[in-house]
Design a protein around this motif. Structure first.
Motif, PDB file in Angstrom:
ATOM      1  N   GLU A 155     -13.890 -32.903   9.876  1.00  0.00           N
ATOM      2  CA  GLU A 155     -13.649 -31.438   9.999  1.00  0.00           C
ATOM      3  C   GLU A 155     -13.640 -30.655   8.995  1.00  0.00           C
ATOM      4  O   GLU A 155     -13.906 -31.072   7.678  1.00  0.00           O
ATOM      5  CB  GLU A 155     -11.980 -31.371  10.372  1.00  0.00           C
ATOM      6  CG  GLU A 155     -11.390 -32.254  11.609  1.00  0.00           C
ATOM      7  CD  GLU A 155     -11.214 -33.567  11.427  1.00  0.00           C
ATOM      8  OE1 GLU A 155     -11.610 -34.165  10.190  1.00  0.00           O
ATOM      9  OE2 GLU A 155     -10.430 -34.231  12.480  1.00  0.00           O
TER      10      GLU A 155
ATOM     11  N   TYR B  22     -12.458 -29.287  14.023  1.00  0.00           N
ATOM     12  CA  TYR B  22     -13.862 -29.825  14.551  1.00  0.00           C
ATOM     13  C   TYR B  22     -14.171 -29.072  15.869  1.00  0.00           C
ATOM     14  O   TYR B  22     -13.276 -28.632  16.623  1.00  0.00           O
ATOM     15  CB  TYR B  22     -13.789 -31.375  14.876  1.00  0.00           C
ATOM     16  CG  TYR B  22     -12.775 -31.733  15.806  1.00  0.00           C
ATOM     17  CD1 TYR B  22     -13.433 -31.984  17.141  1.00  0.00           C
ATOM     18  CD2 TYR B  22     -11.525 -32.031  15.776  1.00  0.00           C
ATOM     19  CE1 TYR B  22     -12.421 -32.339  18.232  1.00  0.00           C
ATOM     20  CE2 TYR B  22     -10.634 -32.475  16.599  1.00  0.00           C
ATOM     21  CZ  TYR B  22     -11.169 -32.377  17.934  1.00  0.00           C
ATOM     22  OH  TYR B  22     -10.604 -33.132  19.056  1.00  0.00           O
TER      23      TYR B  22
ATOM     24  N   SER C  64     -14.660 -35.140  15.425  1.00  0.00           N
ATOM     25  CA  SER C  64     -13.075 -35.348  14.926  1.00  0.00           C
ATOM     26  C   SER C  64     -13.190 -36.594  13.828  1.00  0.00           C
ATOM     27  O   SER C  64     -14.161 -37.434  13.828  1.00  0.00           O
ATOM     28  CB  SER C  64     -12.377 -35.893  15.973  1.00  0.00           C
ATOM     29  OG  SER C  64     -11.184 -36.534  15.216  1.00  0.00           O
TER      30      SER C  64
END
Length: 334
Positions: free
Chosen positions: A175, A185, A172
């Protein structure tokens, strides 16, 4: 020495016999976590297309709605060549014949192990280095020198570029963006546990289960990949017990049967194992192994050095074809 053709054919026949006898003895891991295809080229290329998520309803008396397909991503996989030479020296043909039989019997099984380990390592390295923030040149760059192929994704997977490579497993905050603008992600930083399995499961089957045009897709993990450490036993306890591990005696284990296979892979390196990395994988989707030339044997004479050679060669290639068929956790980032 005047090596005769029938002697060479006999050497080949013996080599294949000893090779396959050894190769088939051991279990393989790579074929549980990748798709296998044949190849007839120096590299393979594939395109992820965007299309309609649903069919459009046709109003009565009107024409069907015309749509187009667009290329979302293009991936490349370079076919690599592997092999070895075995010199068999001798001043006379009789010397070579006496040595060849013994050496082939000893070396063909070793070549079988080496060929199998080469395939295993090629696939395992996609995971060993799949979380590296800067990518990993030898594993992911499919470029072939001499102007044959320039891989636009550089040291990462197809979602990135040479100047901005993207890792196979992204966390995260890092992405990738699909053509419709959605971001995703597929990486977590969670140790093995029932609750963390649930989080990874939802990320794969719900959050990331979309086509490149944003339509709903059905993605289900079938394999849990881990190193052959005590974590493998922990995962068996979590996913194969009838009752929930650590719960009350009557708590049914709702995680049982969600995964078809736990692959405790010894070819995952020490950094991966130490990090307690693991992954949910949709079995044979997302990573592909291409077979261009299966291990083949040849024998020939070098009259200048009066040496008889045995040779094994193999041409294979592997790479990532879709990043949505995996959720990985604790992958090393450098």
């Amino acid at each position: 020495m005047n090596i005769h053709a029938d002697f060479i054919e006999g050497c080949k026949r013996d080599a294949y016999e000893y090779y396959f006898e050894e190769y088939e003895k051991e279990v393989t891991y790579f074929d549980k976590i990748c798709e296998e295809k044949s190849s007839d080229a120096a590299y393979e290329k594939g395109t992820v297309l965007t299309g309609p998520g649903l069919l459009d309803e046709k109003p009565y008396g009107e024409d069907y709605l015309s749509i187009g397909l667009a290329e979302a991503y293009t991936w490349y996989i370079r076919i690599r060549e592997y092999g070895n030479l075995l010199p068999i020296e001798g001043s006379t043909l009789e010397d070579v014949k006496a040595k060849a039989g013994d050496l082939i019997k000893k070396w063909a099984p070793m070549w079988a192990i080496a060929a199998r380990n080469t395939k295993e390592t090629l696939i395992a390295n996609i995971h060993n280095y799949g979380g590296y923030n800067a990518g990993h040149h030898d594993t992911f760059d499919a470029t072939i020198s001499g102007g044959v192929l320039d891989d636009p994704s550089g040291d990462g997977v197809y979602t990135g570029t040479v100047g901005s490579p993207m890792s196979y497993i992204t966390l995260s905050g890092d992405e990738w963006t699909d053509p419709n603008g959605d971001t995703y992600y597929n990486g977590l930083s969670l140790d093995p546990s029932p609750e963390n399995f649930k989080e990874a499961y939802e990320l794969m089957t719900r959050t990331n289960a979309k086509t490149e045009s944003g339509a709903v897709a059905v993605i289900r993990p079938k394999v849990l990949l881990c190193a052959n450490t005590t974590d493998a036993l922990l995962w068996r306890q979590i996913l194969e017990s009838d009752k929930m591990a650590g719960g009350n005696i009557n708590d049914k284990n709702v995680l049982k049967d969600l995964i078809d296979n736990i692959v405790a892979n010894p070819f995952l390196n020490s950094a991966w194992a130490t990090a307690r990395a693991w992954a949910l994988i949709a079995a044979q989707f997302g990573v592909r192994l291409y077979h261009r030339i299966e291990p083949e044997f040849d024998f020939f004479e070098d009259k200048k050095s009066n040496t008889f050679y045995g040779r094994i060669r193999m041409r294979i290639g592997a790479g990532v074809t879709n990043v949505k068929y995996i959720v990985g956790s604790n992958y090393p980032t450098s």
